[in-house]
Design an enzyme around this catalytic site. Structure first.
Site, PDB file in Angstrom:
ATOM      1  N   SER A 182       1.100  -1.615   0.144  1.00 45.10           N
ATOM      2  CA  SER A 182      -0.202   0.028  -0.312  1.00 45.10           C
ATOM      3  C   SER A 182       1.366   1.149  -0.164  1.00 45.10           C
ATOM      4  O   SER A 182       2.002   1.189   0.208  1.00 45.10           O
ATOM      5  CB  SER A 182      -1.015   0.209   1.413  1.00 45.10           C
ATOM      6  OG  SER A 182      -1.444   1.410   1.289  1.00 45.10           O
ATOM      7  N   HIS A 183      -0.200   2.262  -0.148  1.00 46.25           N
ATOM      8  CA  HIS A 183       0.615   3.360  -0.037  1.00 46.25           C
ATOM      9  C   HIS A 183       1.161   4.509   0.833  1.00 46.25           C
ATOM     10  O   HIS A 183       2.058   5.144   1.575  1.00 46.25           O
ATOM     11  CB  HIS A 183      -0.382   4.539  -0.949  1.00 46.25           C
ATOM     12  CG  HIS A 183       0.307   5.197  -1.445  1.00 46.25           C
ATOM     13  ND1 HIS A 183       1.327   5.188  -3.022  1.00 46.25           N
ATOM     14  CD2 HIS A 183       0.967   7.278  -1.153  1.00 46.25           C
ATOM     15  CE1 HIS A 183       1.836   6.549  -3.167  1.00 46.25           C
ATOM     16  NE2 HIS A 183       1.484   7.961  -2.662  1.00 46.25           N
ATOM     17  N   SER A 184       0.605   2.839   1.862  1.00 49.13           N
ATOM     18  CA  SER A 184       0.512   3.834   3.233  1.00 49.13           C
ATOM     19  C   SER A 184       0.597   2.834   3.868  1.00 49.13           C
ATOM     20  O   SER A 184      -0.001   0.840   4.213  1.00 49.13           O
ATOM     21  CB  SER A 184      -1.084   4.334   3.837  1.00 49.13           C
ATOM     22  OG  SER A 184      -0.962   4.449   5.463  1.00 49.13           O
TER      23      SER A 184
END
Lengths: 204, 136
Positions: B13-15
């Protein structure tokens, strides 16, 4: 002929331009993206110059492949894999020749740009890096200077476009009126090539 | 089945917190007992938003048991980073593949299927099938 040292100087010049323009890239990205393009590119190219300085590769292809790998692992945004793929595929297309002619670089850059298009699924007019890179690769067959002009004109031409790829595409029509940060940094990469060519007289 | 070896799952994920939470959710919904190995690779090594090829490579190695590794991704740089790593050829374990699936629902389907002993093709099919589940 362009040797490994020429390609090393190109990457160093690109790092200097990115460093000088980092705030501008981030400002452009703040308008239609997530305001990290300048800092991401700065981090990526700092890693590129550090890696090239530590163990300078012996061929043009190896310089670009090492630079590309560094960008993929350090940039942290979508521009990492995109620029990484551009440099790695261009480097791979140059093979292991100790020096290459400008025409060979033009052809190899065309291969790299096509790989970027394939990875991102974008095409000309989508308001992306490709809007600077496609005309630059085309014009590189003429001279480094024409490639630089084509890339800069391509980046400016993204202003009236509506973004169709990446985060900016979520903005729809609101992306119109802003210059694309990726096309802008692509023009810097090509400007660095032209500067390097002009410095040693190999650009004609 | 692939002789008791389970497919490993990597959630990119981007996070960081998103990847970790989806991993927890998927393991929690894969019923009691041991599940297939799942690793989260979210954000940058410094904890910011973004994607790290290093974290992805490390996560893939940690879940690789020889039956393949299914990578599920969310946005932008997560998709492009995994694609470019697969194109490189030596950064991810043999048998790694990017699975085209919705991140949360696909992760649950992938972990359930891998935990039940499904091979990489079954895991990929189950995760992709999650696109078929309409909410209205």
């Amino acid at each position: 002929m362009l040797d490994a040292d020429f390609f090393h100087r190109w990457m160093t010049a690109a790092a200097a331009l990115v460093s000088r323009e980092a705030d501008h890239l981030t400002d452009l990205d703040a308008a239609i993206g997530d305001a990290d393009h300048g800092s991401n590119m700065l981090r990526g190219f700092a890693a590129v110059t550090a890696a090239l300085g530590k163990e300078p590769p012996q061929t043009p292809g190896a310089v670009l492949m090492l630079a590309g790998r560094q960008l993929i692992s350090t940039v942290g945004g979508a521009s990492g894999p995109l620029y990484g793929t551009l440099l790695r595929r261009t480097g791979k297309a140059l093979g292991d020749a100790p020096a290459v002619a400008p025409e060979q670089l033009a052809e190899a850059l065309g291969v790299g740009v096509a790989a970027v298009a394939q990875l991102g699924g974008a095409q000309a007019g989508d308001k992306t890096m490709l809007d600077a890179l496609l005309p630059a690769a085309e014009a590189l067959g003429t001279s480094f200077g024409s490639a630089r002009e084509a890339a800069e004109a391509g980046a400016l031409a993204t202003v009236p476009m509506q973004a169709r790829k990446g985060r900016a595409s979520y903005l729809g029509e609101r992306s119109i009126g802003h210059q694309d940060p990726g096309a802008t940094s692509s023009a810097l990469l090509i400007a660095a090539l032209a500067e390097t060519g002009a410095a040693d007289g190999s650009g004609a | 089945m692939s002789d008791g070896k389970q497919v490993g799952i990597v959630l990119v994920s981007h996070s960081g917190p998103v990847a970790e939470s989806v991993a927890e959710l998927a393991k929690g919904l894969a019923a009691g007992g041991a599940t297939a190995p799942v690793a989260a690779a979210g954000g940058t090594p410094a904890g910011g938003l973004g994607t790290s090829a290093e974290l992805i490579a490390e996560a893939a190695r940690s879940v690789d048991g020889g039956a393949g590794v299914a990578l599920l991704v969310d946005l932008g740089s997560a998709v492009l980073t995994v694609k470019s790593m697969l194109a490189e050829g030596d950064e991810l374990p043999d048998g790694s593949r990017l699975v085209d699936a919705p991140f949360v629902e696909g992760a649950v389907a992938a972990v359930v299927t891998a935990s039940a002993g499904g091979d990489i093709a079954a895991v990929e099919a189950a995760a992709s099938e999650a696109y078929e589940y309409r909410k209205l």
